[in-house]
Structure formats: C-alpha cells, structure tokens
Write an enzyme that holds these catalytic residues in place. Structure first.
Site, PDB file in Angstrom:
ATOM      1  N   ASP A  11       0.883  -1.171   0.000  1.00  0.00           N
ATOM      2  CA  ASP A  11       0.000   0.000   0.000  1.00  0.00           C
ATOM      3  C   ASP A  11       0.912   1.210   0.000  1.00  0.00           C
ATOM      4  O   ASP A  11       1.652   1.435   0.956  1.00  0.00           O
ATOM      5  CB  ASP A  11      -0.864  -0.054   1.264  1.00  0.00           C
ATOM      6  N   ASP A  51      -6.667  -0.767  -1.763  1.00  0.00           N
ATOM      7  CA  ASP A  51      -5.611   0.251  -1.876  1.00  0.00           C
ATOM      8  C   ASP A  51      -4.211  -0.350  -2.032  1.00  0.00           C
ATOM      9  O   ASP A  51      -3.211   0.344  -1.901  1.00  0.00           O
ATOM     10  CB  ASP A  51      -5.657   1.214  -0.674  1.00  0.00           C
ATOM     11  N   ASP A  52      -4.126  -1.656  -2.289  1.00  0.00           N
ATOM     12  CA  ASP A  52      -2.824  -2.326  -2.394  1.00  0.00           C
ATOM     13  C   ASP A  52      -2.432  -2.576  -3.847  1.00  0.00           C
ATOM     14  O   ASP A  52      -3.250  -3.043  -4.630  1.00  0.00           O
ATOM     15  CB  ASP A  52      -2.872  -3.668  -1.664  1.00  0.00           C
ATOM     16  N   TYR A  89      -3.691   9.753   0.060  1.00  0.00           N
ATOM     17  CA  TYR A  89      -3.692   9.428   1.481  1.00  0.00           C
ATOM     18  C   TYR A  89      -2.728   8.264   1.742  1.00  0.00           C
ATOM     19  O   TYR A  89      -2.702   7.288   0.989  1.00  0.00           O
ATOM     20  CB  TYR A  89      -5.103   9.068   1.958  1.00  0.00           C
ATOM     21  N   GLN A  93       2.712   4.199   2.724  1.00  0.00           N
ATOM     22  CA  GLN A  93       2.236   3.599   3.985  1.00  0.00           C
ATOM     23  C   GLN A  93       2.960   2.314   4.412  1.00  0.00           C
ATOM     24  O   GLN A  93       3.323   2.162   5.569  1.00  0.00           O
ATOM     25  CB  GLN A  93       0.727   3.302   3.872  1.00  0.00           C
ATOM     26  N   TYR A 230       0.371   0.589  14.908  1.00  0.00           N
ATOM     27  CA  TYR A 230      -0.488   0.399  13.742  1.00  0.00           C
ATOM     28  C   TYR A 230      -0.037   1.265  12.580  1.00  0.00           C
ATOM     29  O   TYR A 230       0.117   2.467  12.712  1.00  0.00           O
ATOM     30  CB  TYR A 230      -1.936   0.750  14.074  1.00  0.00           C
ATOM     31  N   LYS A 233      -3.258  -2.446   7.801  1.00  0.00           N
ATOM     32  CA  LYS A 233      -3.447  -3.888   8.000  1.00  0.00           C
ATOM     33  C   LYS A 233      -2.470  -4.653   7.102  1.00  0.00           C
ATOM     34  O   LYS A 233      -1.845  -4.068   6.233  1.00  0.00           O
ATOM     35  CB  LYS A 233      -4.911  -4.224   7.691  1.00  0.00           C
ATOM     36  N   ASP A 234      -2.390  -5.963   7.304  1.00  0.00           N
ATOM     37  CA  ASP A 234      -1.311  -6.747   6.689  1.00  0.00           C
ATOM     38  C   ASP A 234      -1.710  -7.420   5.377  1.00  0.00           C
ATOM     39  O   ASP A 234      -1.046  -8.337   4.927  1.00  0.00           O
ATOM     40  CB  ASP A 234      -0.841  -7.807   7.677  1.00  0.00           C
ATOM     41  N   ARG A 267     -10.212   0.569  10.321  1.00  0.00           N
ATOM     42  CA  ARG A 267      -9.045   0.811  11.173  1.00  0.00           C
ATOM     43  C   ARG A 267      -8.366  -0.496  11.618  1.00  0.00           C
ATOM     44  O   ARG A 267      -7.736  -0.552  12.679  1.00  0.00           O
ATOM     45  CB  ARG A 267      -9.432   1.668  12.384  1.00  0.00           C
ATOM     46  N   TYR A 348      -5.280   0.343  17.314  1.00  0.00           N
ATOM     47  CA  TYR A 348      -5.127   1.764  17.628  1.00  0.00           C
ATOM     48  C   TYR A 348      -4.617   2.035  19.016  1.00  0.00           C
ATOM     49  O   TYR A 348      -5.183   1.574  20.004  1.00  0.00           O
ATOM     50  CB  TYR A 348      -6.450   2.501  17.383  1.00  0.00           C
TER      51      TYR A 348
HETATM   52  P1  13P Z   1      -6.324   9.344  10.255  1.00  0.00           P
HETATM   53  O1  13P Z   1      -6.306   9.440  11.747  1.00  0.00           O
HETATM   54  O2  13P Z   1      -5.118   9.890   9.567  1.00  0.00           O
HETATM   55  O3  13P Z   1      -7.596   9.855   9.652  1.00  0.00           O
HETATM   56  O4  13P Z   1      -6.226   7.774   9.931  1.00  0.00           O
HETATM   57  C1  13P Z   1      -7.326   6.998  10.084  1.00  0.00           C
HETATM   58  C2  13P Z   1      -7.131   5.832   9.229  1.00  0.00           C
HETATM   59  O5  13P Z   1      -7.724   5.705   8.189  1.00  0.00           O
HETATM   60  C3  13P Z   1      -6.111   4.871   9.677  1.00  0.00           C
HETATM   61  O6  13P Z   1      -6.026   3.772   8.910  1.00  0.00           O
HETATM   62  P1  13P Z   2      -5.102  -0.537   4.831  1.00  0.00           P
HETATM   63  O1  13P Z   2      -4.211  -1.414   5.639  1.00  0.00           O
HETATM   64  O2  13P Z   2      -5.687  -1.253   3.661  1.00  0.00           O
HETATM   65  O3  13P Z   2      -4.388   0.713   4.430  1.00  0.00           O
HETATM   66  O4  13P Z   2      -6.345  -0.104   5.706  1.00  0.00           O
HETATM   67  C1  13P Z   2      -6.105   0.620   6.845  1.00  0.00           C
HETATM   68  C2  13P Z   2      -7.300   1.069   7.598  1.00  0.00           C
HETATM   69  O5  13P Z   2      -7.121   1.441   8.720  1.00  0.00           O
HETATM   70  C3  13P Z   2      -8.623   1.102   7.008  1.00  0.00           C
HETATM   71  O6  13P Z   2      -9.565   1.702   7.870  1.00  0.00           O
HETATM   72 MG    MG Z   3      -4.191   2.074   3.134  1.00  0.00          MG
HETATM   73 MG    MG Z   4      -4.687  -2.170   2.077  1.00  0.00          MG
END
Ligand code: 13P
Ligand code: 13P
Ligand code: MG
Ligand code: MG
Length: 366
Positions: A11, A51-52, A89, A93, A230, A233-234, A267, A348
C-alpha cells in the site's frame, strides 16, 4: 524449465482514504518495472486490490532474490513519489524501512514466491486480500487441501491420495521464523487447533505428499510487529498451483462462498466477512468489507497468459449479496463484543491510552 513466480505487494497511497490507488500511481509502477526489469524478469502483471498494488512477475532467479526484491522496492518508491505529488492518502504507507537491505521481507511489503519445474501445462492462481490479515487464508486453504467436503479430488484423484503437508508460522514470534510442519489427513486435529487462531498462526506454504512439490506460498507479514504500532493492516497475497497433483481451481475457490469472518475492516480493528470480489475492486462500506480477489493464469517458459478473473461470474454475485448482509448484520452491533477485535489485537494506540487512564480511576470496595 525451472521458473520462479514472485508477487510483491504494498500500500503506497490511495485516493479518498484507503480506497484505491490512482491510475497515475499504477502507471508509474508499471513503467518502472517495464523499464528497469528488462534484464531480470521474463514477464509481469500489475494489479490492485483495494488500496494495495501488487507486482506479479516471473523469472529464473529463485526465491528471495535481491535484485528482484530491489526492483519491486524501487518501483514502490517511484509509486510513492507519484502518490506524494498527487496528495494521496497514506503515501508510502507500507514502506517501513529507510534503506533496502538484502530482500523485501520484514520491510513492510507482502511477499509470496513459488519456484518449480514447469509442467507441460501450468495453471496457477494469484489471490490478494485487502482490509484483513494473513490468517484470512487459513480456513479456505485448510478446507481446499484437507477436507473432502470442499475438495472432491482428495477422494477422487489418485494424484492427491496421500494428502498435503502444511507449514504453519507463529506470526507472533518476531526474532526469526518459527514454523511447524503438519500433515493431513493424519494430523488435521492439530492443524485445526492452530489455524483456529488466525491472528497468530498462519499458513506459510503447503506441499503435495504425493510428489513433494509446493502448491501454496502465502505472505505472513505482520506490519504491527515490524513497526511496533499500527501502520495499516497486513493485507496478504498468495500463490496457488492448481490441477493434477494439486486441487482443481474450483476446489480452491469453493470455500470462498462461506464469507467467513476475519479480522480487519475499519481501522484494522473489527471483524467482518471476507468477500470474494472482481479484480481491481475498490473499498467502500466501513473501510471494507474485507475483500479477496483472484486471478488465474497459465505460464509457459515464464510467459504469462492474460488473467482470468475467478470471481467474475454470476454465481459470486449471489455470494456477494449474502456476504453484504452478513457485513451489515455484524456492523449493527457496533463496538460490542465480537464485532470489534479483542484488546490485544486492537490496532489503535488511542484506546490503550484511554483504558490506562480509566484504570487509574477505578476504586476498590471492601
Ligand atoms: P487518520 O487518523 O489519519 O484519519 O487515519 C485513520 C485511518 O484511516 C487509519 O487507517
Ligand atoms: P489498509 O491497511 O488497507 O491501508 O487499511 C487501513 C485502515 O485502517 C482502514 O480503515
Ligand atoms: Mg491504506
Ligand atoms: Mg490495504
């Protein structure tokens, strides 16, 4: 001919939150591989799942090859540059380390690799999942490789009559790889006892007991364990050789009609059903639901056919509708109980601090 299939996935930024990479980002990664991979790889295929971004390539350099991994790492850096320029965004990552050293394992991106002598016909599947974790494949692979209720070939095909050996990793142990080898059918109760715990025990690979050949390679990266916090995710990738001494394509797909509950979703902190989706699917409801895509290929002397999208069929529309209902059902109970992951798995830091603060306010009664 002996070839290696490598899939490397990261990602590196997406549009509108954790939804999908931009076309410009995908083009950048594609062009980077095209220009810089000429002397290293035979063929390649770029795709995204949520998003990967995944780079699937074929070559003759074996697993964990420094040059192949460096090529992918640099392609992800180039893509990150585009992500930054576009204000995407989470740019970069999953790139958790500053400098490349040796191979991409433990640096953030997910990796799965298979090396084998090509059969005269060589079909394989490439799975990529988003908004979930490596243990999401535990149940489907368990069912496809050890349960005749899902894999008819286990009883019908003499080429599979000895069963399969599972290599299962303890993903919680981070000093080095900690792996156990267990064989079905004799040890299925032991296999089930471990695979029950998707957060900790993850299928890393599966081998045919009839031929000794490798059927499955899956990524086992747990970002949380690399970064110590965090960072997303993996989202795991997997490669599966099919037919002949291995389960048929349809037998590998059959467990995905369950839409089993996995960790991930919003999240990375919730429980949701895994939805089999078409290639290049984006993310939506509650940053989910957790999705898995599948592309089938044949390969000859390292040259790939075009992909066949295994979940692009009317049957899976019905499955997706049922899974949408499951997703909405569990979401209705919000943060309560099984809908959210247990404390230890919560991705988180915020809730940990909150609970520590509250702990000090508890008073003892006699
Ligand atoms: P933010 O706190 O940057 O909005 O991140 C939330 C989020 O989507 C984490 O994966
Ligand atoms: P990703 O690991 O796909 O970036 O998702 C993170 C996330 O926190 C979604 O809410
Ligand atoms: Mg992502
Ligand atoms: Mg992802």
């Amino acid at each position: 001919m002996k070839i290696t299939l490598s899939v490397l996935k990261a990602d590196i930024g997406s549009i509108g939150g954790h939804i999908t990479p931009s076309q410009a980002l995908l083009n950048k990664v594609n062009n980077f591989i095209k220009e810089n991979g000429k002397d290293l790889i035979i063929d390649y295929f770029i795709s995204h799942t949520g998003d990967d971004v995944a780079i699937l390539c074929t070559h003759e350099r074996g697993k964990l090859d420094e040059k192949i991994h460096k090529l992918a790492w640099e392609a992800f850096l180039a893509g990150t540059d585009t992500a930054k320029k576009q204000g995407l965004y989470g740019a970069g990552q999953d790139l958790l380390k500053e400098a490349f050293s040796g191979n991409i394992k433990g640096m953030g991106p997910a990796v799965a690799e298979l090396e084998f002598d090509e059969r005269p016909n060589e079909p394989f599947l490439f799975f990529a999942a988003d908004k979930t974790e490596p243990g999401a494949y535990n149940l489907p692979f368990y069912l496809s490789f050890s349960d005749p209720m899902y894999c008819a070939g286990l009883t019908l095909s003499p080429k599979m009559n000895k069963g399969f050996t599972f290599h299962i990793m303890d993903a919680e142990y981070t000093e080095k790889d900690k792996v156990i080898e267990l064989s079905s059918p004799e040890e299925i109760y032991d296999i089930a006892a471990l695979l029950r715990d998707n957060e900790r025990y993850v299928i890393e690979s599966i081998y045919s007991r009839n031929t000794g050949n490798q059927a499955v390679a899956s990524s086992t990266t747990r970002l949380h364990n690399i970064a110590g916090k965090y960072t997303g995710k993996d989202d795991p990738v997997s490669l599966v050789r099919v037919q002949g001494e291995f389960p048929a394509t349809g037998e590998v797909l059959s467990p995905y009609q369950i839409g089993h509950f996995v960790a991930g979703f919003m999240r990375g902190s919730h429980t949701g059903p895994l939805m089999p989706c078409k290639q290049n699917t984006t993310i939506s409801y509650f940053d989910g639901p957790p999705v898995v895509t599948g592309a089938a290929f044949c390969v000859r002397e390292g040259k790939l056919t075009e992909p066949a999208d295994v979940f692009d069929h009317p049957f899976w529309d019905h499955v997706r509708n049922k899974i949408s209902e499951k997703a909405a059902d569990i979401r209705r109970q919000g943060f309560s109980g099984a809908a959210m992951l247990p404390y230890k798995e919560l991705e988180y830091g915020g809730i940990v601090e909150r609970l520590e603060k509250l702990d000090k306010k508890f008073k003892f009664r006699d």
